[in-house]
Design a protein around this motif. Structure first.
Motif, PDB file in Angstrom:
ATOM      1  N   THR A 275       0.828  -1.203   0.000  1.00 35.49           N
ATOM      2  CA  THR A 275       0.000   0.000   0.000  1.00 35.49           C
ATOM      3  C   THR A 275       0.863   1.255   0.000  1.00 35.49           C
ATOM      4  O   THR A 275       0.573   2.233  -0.714  1.00 35.49           O
ATOM      5  CB  THR A 275      -0.933   0.010   1.228  1.00 35.49           C
ATOM      6  OG1 THR A 275      -1.782  -1.147   1.185  1.00 35.49           O
ATOM      7  CG2 THR A 275      -1.792   1.266   1.251  1.00 35.49           C
ATOM      8  N   ILE A 276       1.920   1.236   0.789  1.00 40.63           N
ATOM      9  CA  ILE A 276       2.838   2.380   0.822  1.00 40.63           C
ATOM     10  C   ILE A 276       3.485   2.584  -0.554  1.00 40.63           C
ATOM     11  O   ILE A 276       3.610   3.721  -1.044  1.00 40.63           O
ATOM     12  CB  ILE A 276       3.904   2.171   1.906  1.00 40.63           C
ATOM     13  CG1 ILE A 276       3.241   2.126   3.294  1.00 40.63           C
ATOM     14  CG2 ILE A 276       4.962   3.280   1.852  1.00 40.63           C
ATOM     15  CD1 ILE A 276       4.171   1.703   4.415  1.00 40.63           C
ATOM     16  N   VAL A 277       3.853   1.490  -1.189  1.00 42.93           N
ATOM     17  CA  VAL A 277       4.429   1.568  -2.544  1.00 42.93           C
ATOM     18  C   VAL A 277       3.399   2.144  -3.524  1.00 42.93           C
ATOM     19  O   VAL A 277       3.726   2.983  -4.376  1.00 42.93           O
ATOM     20  CB  VAL A 277       4.907   0.184  -3.015  1.00 42.93           C
ATOM     21  CG1 VAL A 277       5.334   0.225  -4.484  1.00 42.93           C
ATOM     22  CG2 VAL A 277       6.054  -0.308  -2.142  1.00 42.93           C
ATOM     23  N   LEU A 278       2.152   1.706  -3.405  1.00 42.91           N
ATOM     24  CA  LEU A 278       1.105   2.200  -4.304  1.00 42.91           C
ATOM     25  C   LEU A 278       0.844   3.692  -4.103  1.00 42.91           C
ATOM     26  O   LEU A 278       0.515   4.407  -5.060  1.00 42.91           O
ATOM     27  CB  LEU A 278      -0.183   1.408  -4.089  1.00 42.91           C
ATOM     28  CG  LEU A 278      -0.179  -0.039  -4.599  1.00 42.91           C
ATOM     29  CD1 LEU A 278      -1.457  -0.755  -4.178  1.00 42.91           C
ATOM     30  CD2 LEU A 278      -0.023  -0.072  -6.115  1.00 42.91           C
ATOM     31  N   ILE A 279       0.971   4.169  -2.864  1.00 42.31           N
ATOM     32  CA  ILE A 279       0.817   5.606  -2.614  1.00 42.31           C
ATOM     33  C   ILE A 279       1.876   6.387  -3.390  1.00 42.31           C
ATOM     34  O   ILE A 279       1.587   7.396  -4.040  1.00 42.31           O
ATOM     35  CB  ILE A 279       0.910   5.911  -1.107  1.00 42.31           C
ATOM     36  CG1 ILE A 279      -0.326   5.377  -0.379  1.00 42.31           C
ATOM     37  CG2 ILE A 279       1.063   7.410  -0.864  1.00 42.31           C
ATOM     38  CD1 ILE A 279      -0.236   5.477   1.128  1.00 42.31           C
ATOM     39  N   VAL A 280       3.104   5.900  -3.329  1.00 43.24           N
ATOM     40  CA  VAL A 280       4.195   6.557  -4.062  1.00 43.24           C
ATOM     41  C   VAL A 280       3.922   6.511  -5.557  1.00 43.24           C
ATOM     42  O   VAL A 280       4.060   7.514  -6.273  1.00 43.24           O
ATOM     43  CB  VAL A 280       5.541   5.890  -3.725  1.00 43.24           C
ATOM     44  CG1 VAL A 280       6.655   6.485  -4.582  1.00 43.24           C
ATOM     45  CG2 VAL A 280       5.870   6.050  -2.243  1.00 43.24           C
ATOM     46  N   LEU A 281       3.495   5.341  -6.056  1.00 40.60           N
ATOM     47  CA  LEU A 281       3.217   5.191  -7.487  1.00 40.60           C
ATOM     48  C   LEU A 281       2.106   6.126  -7.949  1.00 40.60           C
ATOM     49  O   LEU A 281       2.136   6.636  -9.075  1.00 40.60           O
ATOM     50  CB  LEU A 281       2.829   3.746  -7.798  1.00 40.60           C
ATOM     51  CG  LEU A 281       3.954   2.734  -7.957  1.00 40.60           C
ATOM     52  CD1 LEU A 281       3.376   1.347  -8.187  1.00 40.60           C
ATOM     53  CD2 LEU A 281       4.869   3.130  -9.119  1.00 40.60           C
TER      54      LEU A 281
END
Length: 364
Positions: A275-281
């Protein structure tokens, strides 16, 4: 539909192997609270229902927002049992939310590829599949609030993108009666309305309507408890839920990924990381700011607070718009890749949902 059928079939099988009925699994944990609220109201909760500490007080039930129980009670009045009404409400709301996911994915794709409508349609369809096959999407068929909240929030966000301010305000107000996650949606609508303030009176009306549902419940519970922060007090006292800037989430990640041997906890930890990665993406791929900001705020209400970590995958479902970069990327891949990813996510979702309901021993 295919995703739900596969998930239901595997859930039935896992339940059978573990001596648990489908009825029990679909109304487990908070589902019992939802059924009690729909059937008896807030002041007549059965004594066997307690908070996370095994306690119950006159205010404990008010931690739960009234939107979903009200919808279930209204349907129950037409004839179905409370349980049947709860499941029917979630099934219909889950389908409505899936269509909203399709619309949001297609809207973002149309802005990226304005002259390629077929590719935009594929992106929308992939977005719908990804939403329906999130790791804990089984909750869309349970007596839980996620399905109806995602339906309201998904369509409200699409209305914001389309600048249909009155509809956006009304849907956001309904979302605010369902979950506190709606504060992120309210913030997005207020910002969007302010940026469109020269477009006439409609943005102002939409902005005025948006917070009414959430504010109503905050004021109502505050008056009952005797303090303006009454709802937050009930949450903190009963379920240890409070804002801590992510300290509890960080401890959970470190402890789980270094010590835990339970599949449910390890996968939950990796979902949090994803989820944290998706926020960045979402920001790196330059999604429409409304989508990025809402997804980030919806996830932040979960990741930056304390509470039951076992339920984090379920609680992150309202941030489903963060899947949009994945849908856009897959829309540019071959049909074989799209089908393979869709099948893999469907199977994984079916397994994980059944595992968490039929095998995992803790609340979700």
């Amino acid at each position: 539909m295919v995703v739900r059928v596969v998930g239901a079939w595997w859930l039935l099988y896992v339940g059978h192997r573990n001596g648990r009925s489908l009825h029990t699994m679909l109304s487990a944990w908070d589902g019992q609270w939802m059924l009690a609220l729909a059937g008896h109201g807030y002041d007549h909760i059965p004594p066997e229902l307690t908070d996370a500490h095994g306690n119950i007080s006159a205010d404990t039930a008010y931690a739960f927002f009234p939107g979903y129980p009200m919808a279930v009670r209204a349907l129950h009045a037409l004839g179905p049992s409370t349980y049947a009404a709860a499941i029917m409400t979630s099934l219909v709301a889950g389908a409505v939310a899936t269509v909203a996911a399709y619309r949001i994915g297609r809207w973002c794709a149309q802005r990226r590829w304005p002259e390629d409508q077929p590719q935009a349609d594929r992106a929308g369809l992939i977005m719908a599949v990804l939403f329906a096959a999130t790791p804990m999407s089984v909750v869309l068929t349970m007596a839980y609030t996620e399905a109806i909240y995602c339906a309201f929030a998904g369509w409200a966000l699409w209305m914001i993108l389309e600048k249909r301010w009155i509809a956006a305000g009304l849907l956001t107000a309904c979302a605010g009666l369902t979950r506190t996650t709606a504060v992120g949606l309210i913030a997005v609508l207020l910002i969007a309305a302010f940026l469109s303030r020269r477009d006439g009176w409609r943005p102002w009306v939409g902005a005025a309507l948006a917070p009414l549902g959430w504010l109503f419940w905050m004021v109502f519970v505050g008056i009952r408890v005797g303090t303006p922060t009454g709802w937050f007090r009930v949450q903190s006292t009963g379920w240890d839920t409070r804002f801590d800037f992510g300290a509890a989430t960080l401890r959970y990640l470190v402890d789980t990924l270094s010590l835990n041997e339970t599949a449910g906890d390890v996968i939950t930890a990796w979902v949090i990381v994803a989820t944290i990665v998706l926020i960045v993406l979402a920001f790196v791929t330059r999604l429409p700011w409304q989508v990025s900001v809402y997804g980030t705020l919806a996830a932040s209400t979960v990741l930056l607070s304390t509470g039951l970590m076992n339920s984090r995958v379920r609680l992150l479902l309202p941030a489903f718009v963060l899947l949009t970069p994945v849908a856009l990327a897959l829309a540019q891949r071959s049909r074989t890749t799209q089908i393979t990813v869709g099948a893999a996510t469907t199977i994984t979702s079916a397994w994980f949902g059944a595992y968490m309901l039929g095998i995992y021993p803790y609340a979700i």
